[in-house]
Scaffold this motif. Structure first.
Motif, mmCIF file in Angstrom:
data_model
loop_
_atom_site.group_PDB
_atom_site.id
_atom_site.type_symbol
_atom_site.label_atom_id
_atom_site.label_comp_id
_atom_site.label_asym_id
_atom_site.label_seq_id
_atom_site.Cartn_x
_atom_site.Cartn_y
_atom_site.Cartn_z
ATOM 1 N N THR A 1 0.839 -1.199 0.000
ATOM 2 C CA THR A 1 0.000 0.000 0.000
ATOM 3 C C THR A 1 0.875 1.250 0.000
ATOM 4 O O THR A 1 2.097 1.168 0.206
ATOM 5 C CB THR A 1 -0.890 0.033 1.254
ATOM 6 N N VAL A 2 0.243 2.387 -0.186
ATOM 7 C CA VAL A 2 0.960 3.660 -0.129
ATOM 8 C C VAL A 2 1.607 3.841 1.250
ATOM 9 O O VAL A 2 2.764 4.263 1.342
ATOM 10 C CB VAL A 2 0.009 4.840 -0.453
ATOM 11 N N ASP A 3 0.890 3.524 2.309
ATOM 12 C CA ASP A 3 1.455 3.657 3.656
ATOM 13 C C ASP A 3 2.640 2.721 3.860
ATOM 14 O O ASP A 3 3.633 3.096 4.502
ATOM 15 C CB ASP A 3 0.385 3.388 4.718
ATOM 16 N N GLN A 4 2.567 1.518 3.321
ATOM 17 C CA GLN A 4 3.692 0.599 3.430
ATOM 18 C C GLN A 4 4.893 1.128 2.640
ATOM 19 O O GLN A 4 6.036 1.024 3.093
ATOM 20 C CB GLN A 4 3.292 -0.793 2.934
ATOM 21 N N TRP A 5 4.619 1.723 1.471
ATOM 22 C CA TRP A 5 5.698 2.311 0.674
ATOM 23 C C TRP A 5 6.403 3.417 1.459
ATOM 24 O O TRP A 5 7.624 3.513 1.448
ATOM 25 C CB TRP A 5 5.162 2.862 -0.642
ATOM 26 N N LEU A 6 5.629 4.248 2.132
ATOM 27 C CA LEU A 6 6.207 5.337 2.918
ATOM 28 C C LEU A 6 7.191 4.801 3.954
ATOM 29 O O LEU A 6 8.291 5.341 4.116
ATOM 30 C CB LEU A 6 5.094 6.139 3.600
ATOM 31 N N ILE A 7 6.840 3.714 4.615
ATOM 32 C CA ILE A 7 7.722 3.122 5.620
ATOM 33 C C ILE A 7 8.976 2.555 4.953
ATOM 34 O O ILE A 7 10.095 2.785 5.410
ATOM 35 C CB ILE A 7 6.983 2.017 6.422
ATOM 36 N N LEU A 8 8.792 1.834 3.849
ATOM 37 C CA LEU A 8 9.948 1.289 3.129
ATOM 38 C C LEU A 8 10.891 2.399 2.684
ATOM 39 O O LEU A 8 12.113 2.283 2.807
ATOM 40 C CB LEU A 8 9.498 0.477 1.916
ATOM 41 N N LYS A 9 10.321 3.470 2.162
ATOM 42 C CA LYS A 9 11.135 4.588 1.658
ATOM 43 C C LYS A 9 11.945 5.230 2.785
ATOM 44 O O LYS A 9 13.128 5.519 2.613
ATOM 45 C CB LYS A 9 10.194 5.611 1.012
ATOM 46 N N LYS A 10 11.319 5.439 3.928
ATOM 47 C CA LYS A 10 12.036 6.035 5.064
ATOM 48 C C LYS A 10 13.141 5.107 5.559
ATOM 49 O O LYS A 10 14.229 5.563 5.911
ATOM 50 C CB LYS A 10 11.080 6.380 6.215
ATOM 51 N N LEU A 11 12.876 3.803 5.593
ATOM 52 C CA LEU A 11 13.910 2.861 6.012
ATOM 53 C C LEU A 11 15.052 2.813 5.004
ATOM 54 O O LEU A 11 16.199 2.592 5.377
ATOM 55 C CB LEU A 11 13.312 1.465 6.200
ATOM 56 N N ASN A 12 14.746 3.013 3.748
ATOM 57 C CA ASN A 12 15.769 3.020 2.714
ATOM 58 C C ASN A 12 16.696 4.238 2.854
ATOM 59 O O ASN A 12 17.844 4.191 2.441
ATOM 60 C CB ASN A 12 15.116 3.016 1.328
ATOM 61 N N GLU A 13 16.187 5.305 3.435
ATOM 62 C CA GLU A 13 16.966 6.538 3.608
ATOM 63 C C GLU A 13 17.888 6.467 4.826
ATOM 64 O O GLU A 13 18.772 7.302 4.975
ATOM 65 C CB GLU A 13 16.021 7.738 3.744
#
Length: 143
Positions: free
Chosen positions: A36-48
């Motif tokens: 989901t979009v919310d899951q993507w947001l978490i993945l993106k922040k962890l990637n940073e």
């Protein structure tokens, strides 16, 4: 400024924000992203970052703790993230991307960029600069 002025622009800001998220979620589903979009947001922040505690993730993503816990549980079930005990405090867990999580980021980044570009069509560089200034001012007013 009178109250209807504020109400109208607050409504437009809220409506636009909801529409952007709704459009993105429709595209995530239509293109079978598997998240989901919310899951993507978490993945993106962890990637940073290398890792974050759940409370740090909650703060930077503006998610409440129960919601964030559910999202992380789902991402762990999908094998995209994992929880590891904090080396400094064994009572805390840090969340990390797995190799599959890094691969998901690489796979989806270009697709998500295209989704975002749809919202920005027909806007000039000046439009972007003014928009950024207004949003930053609103954000700073509330800090």
């Amino acid at each position: 400024m009178d109250e209807p002025y504020f109400n109208h622009y607050s409504f437009l800001l809220d409506r636009t924000s909801r529409r952007v998220k709704q459009y993105a979620q429709q595209q995530f589903k239509a293109q079978n992203f598997g998240i989901t979009v919310d899951q993507w947001l978490i993945l993106k922040k962890l990637n940073e970052t290398e890792s974050l505690s759940q409370s740090e993730l909650a703060d930077i993503t503006f998610k409440d703790t129960p919601t964030l816990t559910r999202i992380i549980d789902l991402l762990c079930e999908k094998g995209l993230t994992e929880r590891k005990i904090d080396s400094q405090d064994r009572r805390k867990f840090n969340v990390h991307l797995t190799e599959a999580g890094h691969a998901k980021i690489q796979e989806l980044n270009p697709k998500i960029d295209l989704i975002r570009q749809k919202a920005w069509e027909n806007l000039t560089k000046t439009d972007f600069e003014q928009f950024k200034k207004v949003l930053e001012t609103i954000y700073n007013n509330l800090s």
